[in-house]
Design a protein around this motif. Structure first.
Motif, PDB file in Angstrom:
ATOM      1  N   THR A  84       5.616  -4.299  -6.918  1.00 49.46           N
ATOM      2  CA  THR A  84       7.167  -4.353  -7.420  1.00 49.46           C
ATOM      3  C   THR A  84       8.354  -3.640  -7.393  1.00 49.46           C
ATOM      4  OG1 THR A  84       6.048  -4.010  -9.700  1.00 49.46           O
ATOM      5  CG2 THR A  84       6.142  -6.010  -8.935  1.00 49.46           C
ATOM      6  N   ASP A  85       7.172  -2.225  -7.530  1.00 50.54           N
ATOM      7  CA  ASP A  85       8.133  -1.190  -7.298  1.00 50.54           C
ATOM      8  C   ASP A  85       9.178  -0.871  -6.074  1.00 50.54           C
ATOM      9  OD1 ASP A  85       9.235   1.673  -6.446  1.00 50.54           O
ATOM     10  OD2 ASP A  85       7.139   2.088  -8.525  1.00 50.54           O
ATOM     11  N   PRO A  86      10.818  -0.827  -5.953  1.00 48.24           N
ATOM     12  CA  PRO A  86      11.207  -0.703  -4.881  1.00 48.24           C
ATOM     13  C   PRO A  86      11.233   0.380  -3.973  1.00 48.24           C
ATOM     14  CG  PRO A  86      12.545  -0.917  -7.104  1.00 48.24           C
ATOM     15  CD  PRO A  86      11.306  -0.815  -7.197  1.00 48.24           C
ATOM     16  N   ARG A  87      10.943   1.288  -4.796  1.00 50.92           N
ATOM     17  CA  ARG A  87      10.834   2.526  -3.854  1.00 50.92           C
ATOM     18  C   ARG A  87       9.738   1.819  -2.652  1.00 50.92           C
ATOM     19  NH1 ARG A  87       9.617   6.995  -8.201  1.00 50.92           N
ATOM     20  NH2 ARG A  87       8.466   4.914  -8.993  1.00 50.92           N
ATOM     21  N   ALA A  88       8.661   1.341  -2.773  1.00 54.84           N
ATOM     22  CA  ALA A  88       7.821   0.868  -2.049  1.00 54.84           C
ATOM     23  C   ALA A  88       8.369   0.211  -0.421  1.00 54.84           C
ATOM     24  CB  ALA A  88       6.502   0.387  -2.415  1.00 54.84           C
ATOM     25  N   ALA A  89       9.110  -0.323  -1.063  1.00 56.21           N
ATOM     26  CA  ALA A  89       9.678  -1.614  -0.007  1.00 56.21           C
ATOM     27  C   ALA A  89       9.676  -1.149   1.958  1.00 56.21           C
ATOM     28  CB  ALA A  89      11.145  -1.962  -0.538  1.00 56.21           C
ATOM     29  N   ASP A  90       9.648  -0.320   2.473  1.00 58.11           N
ATOM     30  CA  ASP A  90       9.611  -0.133   3.489  1.00 58.11           C
ATOM     31  C   ASP A  90       8.545  -0.133   4.169  1.00 58.11           C
ATOM     32  OD1 ASP A  90      12.611   0.654   3.510  1.00 58.11           O
ATOM     33  OD2 ASP A  90      12.330   2.925   3.756  1.00 58.11           O
ATOM     34  N   TRP A  91       7.201   0.216   2.956  1.00 59.25           N
ATOM     35  CA  TRP A  91       5.974  -0.094   3.727  1.00 59.25           C
ATOM     36  C   TRP A  91       4.761  -0.943   3.103  1.00 59.25           C
ATOM     37  CZ3 TRP A  91       2.675   1.904  -0.555  1.00 59.25           C
ATOM     38  CH2 TRP A  91       3.559   2.633  -0.449  1.00 59.25           C
ATOM     39  N   ARG A  92       5.626  -1.620   2.175  1.00 57.05           N
ATOM     40  CA  ARG A  92       5.509  -2.736   0.625  1.00 57.05           C
ATOM     41  C   ARG A  92       4.210  -3.422   1.775  1.00 57.05           C
ATOM     42  NH1 ARG A  92       9.306  -4.755  -1.950  1.00 57.05           N
ATOM     43  NH2 ARG A  92       9.087  -3.209  -3.674  1.00 57.05           N
ATOM     44  N   ASP A  93       4.886  -4.454   2.526  1.00 55.01           N
ATOM     45  CA  ASP A  93       3.727  -5.041   3.255  1.00 55.01           C
ATOM     46  C   ASP A  93       2.759  -4.666   4.079  1.00 55.01           C
ATOM     47  OD1 ASP A  93       5.407  -7.460   2.131  1.00 55.01           O
ATOM     48  OD2 ASP A  93       6.688  -7.510   4.628  1.00 55.01           O
ATOM     49  N   ALA A  94       2.567  -3.467   4.616  1.00 58.27           N
ATOM     50  CA  ALA A  94       1.554  -3.073   5.529  1.00 58.27           C
ATOM     51  C   ALA A  94       0.575  -2.685   4.263  1.00 58.27           C
ATOM     52  CB  ALA A  94       2.253  -1.795   6.214  1.00 58.27           C
ATOM     53  N   ALA A  95       0.750  -2.071   3.105  1.00 55.62           N
ATOM     54  CA  ALA A  95      -0.205  -1.280   2.282  1.00 55.62           C
ATOM     55  C   ALA A  95      -1.113  -3.150   1.204  1.00 55.62           C
ATOM     56  CB  ALA A  95       0.548  -0.861   1.363  1.00 55.62           C
ATOM     57  N   LEU A  96      -0.051  -3.267   1.517  1.00 58.00           N
ATOM     58  CA  LEU A  96      -0.895  -5.209   0.263  1.00 58.00           C
ATOM     59  C   LEU A  96      -1.712  -5.476   1.082  1.00 58.00           C
ATOM     60  CD1 LEU A  96       2.235  -6.075  -1.277  1.00 58.00           C
ATOM     61  CD2 LEU A  96       0.875  -5.130  -2.226  1.00 58.00           C
ATOM     62  N   VAL A  97      -1.152  -5.606   2.879  1.00 57.14           N
ATOM     63  CA  VAL A  97      -2.443  -6.553   3.533  1.00 57.14           C
ATOM     64  C   VAL A  97      -3.363  -5.624   3.311  1.00 57.14           C
ATOM     65  CG1 VAL A  97      -1.344  -5.457   5.736  1.00 57.14           C
ATOM     66  CG2 VAL A  97      -2.199  -7.867   5.441  1.00 57.14           C
ATOM     67  N   ARG A  98      -3.662  -4.265   3.244  1.00 56.45           N
ATOM     68  CA  ARG A  98      -4.404  -3.780   4.119  1.00 56.45           C
ATOM     69  C   ARG A  98      -5.568  -3.588   2.001  1.00 56.45           C
ATOM     70  NH1 ARG A  98      -1.218  -2.287   7.193  1.00 56.45           N
ATOM     71  NH2 ARG A  98      -2.263  -1.852   9.311  1.00 56.45           N
ATOM     72  N   GLY A  99      -4.671  -4.611   0.913  1.00 54.55           N
ATOM     73  CA  GLY A  99      -5.398  -4.013  -0.074  1.00 54.55           C
ATOM     74  C   GLY A  99      -5.245  -2.993  -1.108  1.00 54.55           C
ATOM     75  N   TYR A 100      -4.015  -1.881  -0.469  1.00 54.54           N
ATOM     76  CA  TYR A 100      -3.590  -1.110  -1.599  1.00 54.54           C
ATOM     77  C   TYR A 100      -2.784  -1.197  -2.227  1.00 54.54           C
ATOM     78  CZ  TYR A 100      -4.984   1.372   2.739  1.00 54.54           C
ATOM     79  OH  TYR A 100      -5.620   2.052   3.585  1.00 54.54           O
ATOM     80  N   ARG A 101      -2.923  -1.212  -3.827  1.00 52.25           N
ATOM     81  CA  ARG A 101      -1.881  -1.857  -4.589  1.00 52.25           C
ATOM     82  C   ARG A 101      -1.815  -0.727  -5.427  1.00 52.25           C
ATOM     83  NH1 ARG A 101      -2.376  -5.322  -1.751  1.00 52.25           N
ATOM     84  NH2 ARG A 101      -3.879  -7.190  -2.512  1.00 52.25           N
ATOM     85  N   ALA A 102      -1.784   0.740  -5.745  1.00 52.45           N
ATOM     86  CA  ALA A 102      -1.348   2.262  -6.101  1.00 52.45           C
ATOM     87  C   ALA A 102      -1.764   3.033  -5.560  1.00 52.45           C
ATOM     88  CB  ALA A 102      -2.316   2.082  -7.307  1.00 52.45           C
ATOM     89  N   LEU A 103      -0.319   4.025  -5.641  1.00 51.74           N
ATOM     90  CA  LEU A 103      -0.276   5.163  -4.762  1.00 51.74           C
ATOM     91  C   LEU A 103      -0.337   6.277  -5.395  1.00 51.74           C
ATOM     92  CD1 LEU A 103      -0.091   6.981  -2.439  1.00 51.74           C
ATOM     93  CD2 LEU A 103       2.397   6.154  -2.647  1.00 51.74           C
ATOM     94  N   ALA A 104      -1.092   7.552  -5.351  1.00 47.51           N
ATOM     95  CA  ALA A 104      -0.477   8.625  -6.287  1.00 47.51           C
ATOM     96  C   ALA A 104      -0.124   9.532  -4.802  1.00 47.51           C
ATOM     97  CB  ALA A 104      -1.262   8.999  -7.416  1.00 47.51           C
ATOM     98  N   SER A 105       0.357  10.773  -4.622  1.00 46.15           N
ATOM     99  CA  SER A 105       1.000  11.660  -4.094  1.00 46.15           C
ATOM    100  C   SER A 105       1.074  13.262  -5.030  1.00 46.15           C
ATOM    101  CB  SER A 105       2.296  11.218  -3.365  1.00 46.15           C
ATOM    102  OG  SER A 105       2.476  12.746  -2.279  1.00 46.15           O
TER     103      SER A 105
END
Length: 167
Positions: A84-105
């Motif tokens: 749901t985070d708009p800042r993740a839009a560019d890579w969202r689909d690639a992350a979700l298909v891999r099971g990534y739901r949250a990120l910390a940098s």
């Protein structure tokens, strides 16, 4: 570890194997003013690494808003809901298909300069709470400290070589 590359790879491997993160990667500047690059990773397939490399722009900066924020501010940046985070839009689909739901940098720091980031991907929404972030900030500090030790040791060896050659 005896060298910084092995240490970075071990940190990522341990984050995935022991910390149970789906993906861990460390991005670094080789030197001030150099391009940002992926220095180590664990949990990534070749295809996932290709996507990560593509997220580093032609200018040598990461296109991920969270990684860029950690680099620019020296503070952690968190996306607790990739879906749901708009800042993740560019890579969202690639992350979700891999099971990534949250990120910390998390920033890696040498002296006053941010030299890289530790990036961790979790499989559940809202994974990165205050306690988790406190522990991960300590981990990033430990990695930063180890990088500093390795840099000082490399400089000491360089000075010793130069001294031997001059004698």
């Amino acid at each position: 570890e005896t060298d910084s590359q092995s240490m970075l790879e071990a940190a990522c491997r341990i984050a995935v194997e022991v910390g149970r993160f789906g993906l861990a990667w460390i991005g670094m500047y080789a030197r001030p003013g150099a391009d940002f690059r992926i220095a180590a990773s664990a949990g990534a397939t070749g295809e996932t690494l290709d996507i990560l490399h593509a997220l580093i722009s032609d200018a040598g900066e990461p296109a991920c808003a969270f990684t860029l924020q950690a680099l620019q501010t020296g503070r952690h940046a968190v996306c607790n809901d990739i879906a749901t985070d708009p800042r993740a839009a560019d890579w969202r689909d690639a992350a979700l298909v891999r099971g990534y739901r949250a990120l910390a940098s998390l920033p890696l720091v040498a002296g006053e300069a941010v030299i890289g980031t530790l990036n961790l991907y979790a499989g559940e929404v809202d994974f990165f709470d205050d306690e988790e972030l406190r522990l991960l900030a300590e981990l990033a500090t430990d990695i930063s400290f180890a990088l500093g030790v390795h840099a000082r040791e490399a400089e000491r060896r360089h000075v010793d070589e130069a001294l031997r050659e001059s004698e």
